[in-house]
Design a protein around this motif. Structure first.
Motif, PDB file in Angstrom:
ATOM      1  N   PHE A  43       0.827  -1.211   0.000  1.00  0.00           N
ATOM      2  CA  PHE A  43       0.000   0.000   0.000  1.00  0.00           C
ATOM      3  C   PHE A  43       0.857   1.255   0.000  1.00  0.00           C
ATOM      4  N   LEU A  44       1.964   1.224   0.730  1.00  0.00           N
ATOM      5  CA  LEU A  44       2.828   2.405   0.807  1.00  0.00           C
ATOM      6  C   LEU A  44       3.414   2.783  -0.550  1.00  0.00           C
ATOM      7  N   THR A  45       3.530   1.822  -1.453  1.00  0.00           N
ATOM      8  CA  THR A  45       3.992   2.164  -2.800  1.00  0.00           C
ATOM      9  C   THR A  45       2.951   2.992  -3.532  1.00  0.00           C
ATOM     10  N   ARG A  46       1.697   2.873  -3.134  1.00  0.00           N
ATOM     11  CA  ARG A  46       0.625   3.663  -3.735  1.00  0.00           C
ATOM     12  C   ARG A  46       0.449   4.997  -3.016  1.00  0.00           C
ATOM     13  N   ASN A  47       0.621   4.983  -1.702  1.00  0.00           N
ATOM     14  CA  ASN A  47       0.460   6.197  -0.912  1.00  0.00           C
ATOM     15  C   ASN A  47       1.504   6.198   0.204  1.00  0.00           C
ATOM     16  N   PRO A  48       2.616   6.901   0.018  1.00  0.00           N
ATOM     17  CA  PRO A  48       3.686   6.895   1.014  1.00  0.00           C
ATOM     18  C   PRO A  48       3.260   7.392   2.392  1.00  0.00           C
ATOM     19  N   GLN A  49       2.151   8.140   2.455  1.00  0.00           N
ATOM     20  CA  GLN A  49       1.646   8.579   3.761  1.00  0.00           C
ATOM     21  C   GLN A  49       0.994   7.435   4.523  1.00  0.00           C
ATOM     22  N   GLY A  50       0.597   6.396   3.800  1.00  0.00           N
ATOM     23  CA  GLY A  50      -0.100   5.294   4.433  1.00  0.00           C
ATOM     24  C   GLY A  50      -1.485   5.676   4.900  1.00  0.00           C
ATOM     25  N   LEU A  51      -2.175   6.487   4.089  1.00  0.00           N
ATOM     26  CA  LEU A  51      -3.510   6.955   4.439  1.00  0.00           C
ATOM     27  C   LEU A  51      -4.517   6.597   3.350  1.00  0.00           C
ATOM     28  N   VAL A  52      -5.756   6.413   3.763  1.00  0.00           N
ATOM     29  CA  VAL A  52      -6.851   6.295   2.805  1.00  0.00           C
ATOM     30  C   VAL A  52      -7.623   7.602   2.842  1.00  0.00           C
ATOM     31  N   PRO A  53      -8.301   7.936   1.726  1.00  0.00           N
ATOM     32  CA  PRO A  53      -8.448   7.156   0.505  1.00  0.00           C
ATOM     33  C   PRO A  53      -7.303   7.419  -0.485  1.00  0.00           C
ATOM     34  N   THR A  54      -7.152   6.469  -1.388  1.00  0.00           N
ATOM     35  CA  THR A  54      -6.305   6.647  -2.561  1.00  0.00           C
ATOM     36  C   THR A  54      -7.124   6.198  -3.759  1.00  0.00           C
ATOM     37  N   LEU A  55      -7.165   7.028  -4.778  1.00  0.00           N
ATOM     38  CA  LEU A  55      -7.920   6.708  -5.995  1.00  0.00           C
ATOM     39  C   LEU A  55      -6.937   6.345  -7.093  1.00  0.00           C
ATOM     40  N   GLU A  56      -7.132   5.175  -7.672  1.00  0.00           N
ATOM     41  CA  GLU A  56      -6.309   4.732  -8.800  1.00  0.00           C
ATOM     42  C   GLU A  56      -7.126   4.848 -10.078  1.00  0.00           C
ATOM     43  N   LEU A  57      -6.677   5.680 -10.994  1.00  0.00           N
ATOM     44  CA  LEU A  57      -7.377   5.874 -12.259  1.00  0.00           C
ATOM     45  C   LEU A  57      -7.133   4.688 -13.183  1.00  0.00           C
ATOM     46  N   ASP A  58      -7.901   4.628 -14.254  1.00  0.00           N
ATOM     47  CA  ASP A  58      -7.806   3.497 -15.172  1.00  0.00           C
ATOM     48  C   ASP A  58      -6.420   3.364 -15.796  1.00  0.00           C
ATOM     49  N   ASP A  59      -5.693   4.478 -15.899  1.00  0.00           N
ATOM     50  CA  ASP A  59      -4.356   4.414 -16.492  1.00  0.00           C
ATOM     51  C   ASP A  59      -3.261   4.177 -15.452  1.00  0.00           C
ATOM     52  N   GLY A  60      -3.680   3.937 -14.194  1.00  0.00           N
ATOM     53  CA  GLY A  60      -2.722   3.672 -13.134  1.00  0.00           C
ATOM     54  C   GLY A  60      -2.303   4.885 -12.331  1.00  0.00           C
ATOM     55  N   THR A  61      -2.728   6.076 -12.737  1.00  0.00           N
ATOM     56  CA  THR A  61      -2.414   7.291 -11.977  1.00  0.00           C
ATOM     57  C   THR A  61      -3.043   7.211 -10.589  1.00  0.00           C
ATOM     58  N   LEU A  62      -2.300   7.637  -9.576  1.00  0.00           N
ATOM     59  CA  LEU A  62      -2.758   7.566  -8.193  1.00  0.00           C
ATOM     60  C   LEU A  62      -2.993   8.968  -7.639  1.00  0.00           C
ATOM     61  N   LEU A  63      -4.130   9.157  -7.006  1.00  0.00           N
ATOM     62  CA  LEU A  63      -4.480  10.427  -6.374  1.00  0.00           C
ATOM     63  C   LEU A  63      -4.759  10.191  -4.900  1.00  0.00           C
ATOM     64  N   SER A  64      -4.262  11.091  -4.053  1.00  0.00           N
ATOM     65  CA  SER A  64      -4.483  10.988  -2.617  1.00  0.00           C
ATOM     66  C   SER A  64      -5.024  12.306  -2.078  1.00  0.00           C
ATOM     67  N   GLN A  65      -5.463  12.265  -0.836  1.00  0.00           N
ATOM     68  CA  GLN A  65      -6.082  13.380  -0.116  1.00  0.00           C
ATOM     69  C   GLN A  65      -7.479  13.665  -0.678  1.00  0.00           C
ATOM     70  N   SER A  66      -8.482  13.524   0.177  1.00  0.00           N
ATOM     71  CA  SER A  66      -9.871  13.611  -0.279  1.00  0.00           C
ATOM     72  C   SER A  66     -10.226  14.945  -0.947  1.00  0.00           C
ATOM     73  N   PRO A  67      -9.743  16.109  -0.498  1.00  0.00           N
ATOM     74  CA  PRO A  67     -10.109  17.334  -1.222  1.00  0.00           C
ATOM     75  C   PRO A  67      -9.634  17.324  -2.672  1.00  0.00           C
ATOM     76  N   ALA A  68      -8.397  16.848  -2.888  1.00  0.00           N
ATOM     77  CA  ALA A  68      -7.857  16.799  -4.251  1.00  0.00           C
ATOM     78  C   ALA A  68      -8.636  15.804  -5.100  1.00  0.00           C
ATOM     79  N   ILE A  69      -8.975  14.652  -4.520  1.00  0.00           N
ATOM     80  CA  ILE A  69      -9.722  13.636  -5.268  1.00  0.00           C
ATOM     81  C   ILE A  69     -11.108  14.154  -5.636  1.00  0.00           C
ATOM     82  N   ILE A  70     -11.788  14.758  -4.670  1.00  0.00           N
ATOM     83  CA  ILE A  70     -13.154  15.236  -4.908  1.00  0.00           C
ATOM     84  C   ILE A  70     -13.175  16.307  -6.003  1.00  0.00           C
ATOM     85  N   GLU A  71     -12.234  17.250  -5.945  1.00  0.00           N
ATOM     86  CA  GLU A  71     -12.235  18.293  -6.968  1.00  0.00           C
ATOM     87  C   GLU A  71     -11.822  17.739  -8.326  1.00  0.00           C
TER      88      GLU A  71
END
Length: 211
Positions: A43-71
């Protein structure tokens, strides 16, 4: 898309609501925080903070932090807008959301409550009372701000970004034993949201990892 989520995580719940309002489908990948799955190397390879949520897009791009994901979801997905178009209203929506996301939620985060108990030595009841105190204080201000408008939801006739933050915080407030008798406006918004089946499906108790 895949959403790495924990059923009782307020920040994960926010993103699930945003996806529900947008009418978007996502694969939920449970990350058990109590078992320490967020600290696993996989999991840390996806999110070095070790926090949820993390959103993985269809192309493999990873987004973290709920405000950034929501916007990001609001800017890229079709469906109802989560933030208003008018700049002043957008600022107000962010203000109300940040009141919850920045000033209330962090003080009752799982890792904060764990630190209060061990190593600081407070018992579970004292940690929960800490959380309830700061939730009540934040809700007092939020109730005043949201009572200015006579609309079903925080900023109009449909749920948006403020509800993404508010509904999870109300869920957490009950868990920590917060007295909600002084926030009828917040409860009315929650009741209005209950008529939206997609939002109801985002509730923690409806998740595949709920227990």
């Amino acid at each position: 898309m895949k959403l790495y989520s924990y059923w009782r995580s307020g920040t994960s719940y926010r993103v699930r609501i945003a996806l529900a309002i947008k009418g978007a489908s996502v694969e939920i990948v449970p990350v058990n925080l109590l078992d320490g799955a967020h600290k696993d190397e996989s999991f840390l390879t996806r999110n070095p903070q070790g926090l949820v949520p993390t959103l993985e897009l269809d192309d493999g791009t990873l987004l973290s932090q709920s405000p950034a994901i929501i916007e990001y979801l609001d800017e890229t997905l079709p469906g109802p807008e989560l933030l208003p178009e008018d700049p002043l209203q957008r600022a107000e929506a962010r203000h109300l959301s940040a009141l919850i996301g920045c000033d209330i939620h962090p003080l009752q985060n799982l890792r904060v409550l764990k630190y209060l108990q061990d190593p600081l030595g407070h018992n579970r009841d004292e940690a929960f009372a800490w959380a309830a105190h700061f939730i009540a204080a934040g809700f007092e201000a939020l109730e005043t701000l949201l009572s200015k408008a006579d609309t079903p939801f925080a900023m109009g006739d449909a749920p948006g970004v403020v509800e993404c933050y508010l509904l999870p915080q109300l869920y957490a407030a009950r868990r920590f034993g917060t007295d909600l008798s002084a926030v009828p406006r917040l409860l009315a918004i929650e009741k209005a949201a209950a008529d939206w089946p997609d939002i109801t499906a985002a509730h923690p108790e409806q998740q595949i990892d709920a227990h």
